[in-house]
Design a protein around this motif. Sequence first.
Motif, PDB file in Angstrom:
ATOM      1  N   ASP A 122       0.854  -1.189   0.000  1.00  0.00           N
ATOM      2  CA  ASP A 122       0.000   0.000   0.000  1.00  0.00           C
ATOM      3  C   ASP A 122       0.888   1.237   0.000  1.00  0.00           C
ATOM      4  N   TYR A 123       0.761   2.025  -1.041  1.00  0.00           N
ATOM      5  CA  TYR A 123       1.559   3.226  -1.227  1.00  0.00           C
ATOM      6  C   TYR A 123       0.910   4.397  -0.508  1.00  0.00           C
ATOM      7  N   SER A 124       1.721   5.208   0.158  1.00  0.00           N
ATOM      8  CA  SER A 124       1.239   6.424   0.819  1.00  0.00           C
ATOM      9  C   SER A 124       1.730   7.633   0.031  1.00  0.00           C
ATOM     10  N   PRO A 125       0.837   8.258  -0.746  1.00  0.00           N
ATOM     11  CA  PRO A 125       1.256   9.402  -1.545  1.00  0.00           C
ATOM     12  C   PRO A 125       1.726  10.566  -0.682  1.00  0.00           C
ATOM     13  N   GLU A 126       2.716  11.261  -1.198  1.00  0.00           N
ATOM     14  CA  GLU A 126       3.273  12.409  -0.481  1.00  0.00           C
ATOM     15  C   GLU A 126       2.294  13.571  -0.437  1.00  0.00           C
ATOM     16  N   SER A 127       1.565  13.764  -1.530  1.00  0.00           N
ATOM     17  CA  SER A 127       0.710  14.949  -1.622  1.00  0.00           C
ATOM     18  C   SER A 127      -0.724  14.600  -1.988  1.00  0.00           C
ATOM     19  N   GLY A 128      -1.283  13.649  -1.315  1.00  0.00           N
ATOM     20  CA  GLY A 128      -2.665  13.273  -1.616  1.00  0.00           C
ATOM     21  C   GLY A 128      -2.742  12.580  -2.952  1.00  0.00           C
ATOM     22  N   GLY A 129      -3.487  13.161  -3.877  1.00  0.00           N
ATOM     23  CA  GLY A 129      -3.564  12.594  -5.208  1.00  0.00           C
ATOM     24  C   GLY A 129      -4.733  11.644  -5.394  1.00  0.00           C
ATOM     25  N   GLY A 130      -5.563  11.483  -4.403  1.00  0.00           N
ATOM     26  CA  GLY A 130      -6.712  10.610  -4.554  1.00  0.00           C
ATOM     27  C   GLY A 130      -6.463   9.230  -3.988  1.00  0.00           C
ATOM     28  N   SER A 131      -7.463   8.388  -4.117  1.00  0.00           N
ATOM     29  CA  SER A 131      -7.377   7.057  -3.521  1.00  0.00           C
ATOM     30  C   SER A 131      -7.224   5.955  -4.549  1.00  0.00           C
ATOM     31  N   ARG A 132      -7.042   6.304  -5.797  1.00  0.00           N
ATOM     32  CA  ARG A 132      -6.936   5.280  -6.835  1.00  0.00           C
ATOM     33  C   ARG A 132      -5.615   5.381  -7.562  1.00  0.00           C
ATOM     34  N   ASN A 133      -5.167   4.234  -8.058  1.00  0.00           N
ATOM     35  CA  ASN A 133      -3.941   4.237  -8.841  1.00  0.00           C
ATOM     36  C   ASN A 133      -4.277   4.165 -10.320  1.00  0.00           C
ATOM     37  N   ARG A 134      -3.290   4.193 -11.137  1.00  0.00           N
ATOM     38  CA  ARG A 134      -3.474   4.191 -12.588  1.00  0.00           C
ATOM     39  C   ARG A 134      -3.124   2.843 -13.197  1.00  0.00           C
ATOM     40  N   GLY A 135      -3.178   1.792 -12.389  1.00  0.00           N
ATOM     41  CA  GLY A 135      -2.893   0.454 -12.890  1.00  0.00           C
ATOM     42  C   GLY A 135      -1.462   0.035 -12.627  1.00  0.00           C
ATOM     43  N   VAL A 136      -1.170  -1.205 -13.006  1.00  0.00           N
ATOM     44  CA  VAL A 136       0.168  -1.742 -12.821  1.00  0.00           C
ATOM     45  C   VAL A 136       0.676  -2.310 -14.141  1.00  0.00           C
ATOM     46  N   ALA A 137       1.994  -2.424 -14.220  1.00  0.00           N
ATOM     47  CA  ALA A 137       2.665  -3.043 -15.359  1.00  0.00           C
ATOM     48  C   ALA A 137       3.787  -3.907 -14.798  1.00  0.00           C
ATOM     49  N   VAL A 138       4.236  -4.879 -15.576  1.00  0.00           N
ATOM     50  CA  VAL A 138       5.348  -5.731 -15.155  1.00  0.00           C
ATOM     51  C   VAL A 138       6.449  -5.687 -16.201  1.00  0.00           C
ATOM     52  N   TRP A 139       7.654  -5.765 -15.710  1.00  0.00           N
ATOM     53  CA  TRP A 139       8.831  -5.852 -16.586  1.00  0.00           C
ATOM     54  C   TRP A 139       9.979  -6.353 -15.737  1.00  0.00           C
ATOM     55  N   ASP A 140      10.692  -7.323 -16.257  1.00  0.00           N
ATOM     56  CA  ASP A 140      11.864  -7.861 -15.587  1.00  0.00           C
ATOM     57  C   ASP A 140      11.456  -8.371 -14.200  1.00  0.00           C
ATOM     58  N   ASP A 141      12.029  -7.837 -13.134  1.00  0.00           N
ATOM     59  CA  ASP A 141      11.730  -8.321 -11.784  1.00  0.00           C
ATOM     60  C   ASP A 141      10.896  -7.329 -10.976  1.00  0.00           C
ATOM     61  N   LYS A 142      10.197  -6.421 -11.677  1.00  0.00           N
ATOM     62  CA  LYS A 142       9.446  -5.387 -10.969  1.00  0.00           C
ATOM     63  C   LYS A 142       8.003  -5.280 -11.447  1.00  0.00           C
ATOM     64  N   VAL A 143       7.165  -4.801 -10.531  1.00  0.00           N
ATOM     65  CA  VAL A 143       5.801  -4.358 -10.832  1.00  0.00           C
ATOM     66  C   VAL A 143       5.858  -2.844 -10.718  1.00  0.00           C
ATOM     67  N   TYR A 144       5.303  -2.158 -11.701  1.00  0.00           N
ATOM     68  CA  TYR A 144       5.296  -0.692 -11.690  1.00  0.00           C
ATOM     69  C   TYR A 144       3.876  -0.207 -11.425  1.00  0.00           C
ATOM     70  N   LEU A 145       3.745   0.606 -10.399  1.00  0.00           N
ATOM     71  CA  LEU A 145       2.460   1.157  -9.992  1.00  0.00           C
ATOM     72  C   LEU A 145       2.383   2.611 -10.430  1.00  0.00           C
ATOM     73  N   GLY A 146       1.352   2.965 -11.187  1.00  0.00           N
ATOM     74  CA  GLY A 146       1.115   4.359 -11.568  1.00  0.00           C
ATOM     75  C   GLY A 146       0.241   5.003 -10.510  1.00  0.00           C
ATOM     76  N   ALA A 147       0.853   5.747  -9.605  1.00  0.00           N
ATOM     77  CA  ALA A 147       0.137   6.304  -8.463  1.00  0.00           C
ATOM     78  C   ALA A 147      -0.603   7.590  -8.839  1.00  0.00           C
ATOM     79  N   ALA A 148      -1.646   7.892  -8.094  1.00  0.00           N
ATOM     80  CA  ALA A 148      -2.481   9.065  -8.356  1.00  0.00           C
ATOM     81  C   ALA A 148      -1.758  10.378  -8.080  1.00  0.00           C
ATOM     82  N   ASP A 149      -0.634  10.353  -7.341  1.00  0.00           N
ATOM     83  CA  ASP A 149       0.109  11.589  -7.085  1.00  0.00           C
ATOM     84  C   ASP A 149       1.183  11.832  -8.152  1.00  0.00           C
ATOM     85  N   LEU A 150       0.984  11.239  -9.321  1.00  0.00           N
ATOM     86  CA  LEU A 150       1.859  11.424 -10.483  1.00  0.00           C
ATOM     87  C   LEU A 150       3.268  10.882 -10.252  1.00  0.00           C
ATOM     88  N   ARG A 151       3.362   9.741  -9.604  1.00  0.00           N
ATOM     89  CA  ARG A 151       4.633   9.038  -9.428  1.00  0.00           C
ATOM     90  C   ARG A 151       4.508   7.620  -9.945  1.00  0.00           C
TER      91      ARG A 151
END
Length: 176
Positions: A122-151
């Motif tokens: 569970d990611y804690s956004p630095e500056s709010g950004g809402g309660s939803r993420n922008r989905g996930v992607a996978v590559w190599d050994d990582k999952v990438y989370l597109g967070a609502a705070d534009l990170r």
Amino acid sequence: KYDKPHRSEDDTVPPRDNLSVTAQAPGSDVTDVQIRADDANPESWLGYNKGPRQLGYSPADRITPENVDELELAYSFQIRGQQLNPIVVPSGGDDPPVMYLPRGQGVRAVNARTGEEYWRFDYSPESGGGSRNRGVAVWDDKVYLGAADLRIVAIDRYTGEKRWTSRFVSERQREE
């Protein structure tokens, strides 16, 4: 002219993120060969709408008009109104595929066959950004989370540990 977004090891949010680990997820690293072949693989769902051709369906042929009435619910998850694609990574061998489910401001890794949870981040956004993420992607050994705070948050796909974060846009772009 826009400032370039950047990534650095110290460009992280305060350590308020929450990680719950039950077990390490099985499998091997996701390759570009797997991603290019995703739309033909009935064991995977590696990206939005199933592969580069955006088919939106699986080529699996185990469910037919003759046996569809025999289907039973194996497990379910509460997704809180979100309409995001889960990602399914085949593990090969006897290991089950791993499903990565976007949820709120985080992601959950589960056994795709049984629904048993491996880890939850569970990611804690630095500056709010809402309660939803922008989905996930996978590559190599990582999952990438597109967070609502534009990170973008890079998470170890086996252990659920955060590896790094990066801003989508610079502060100047955010203000415009």
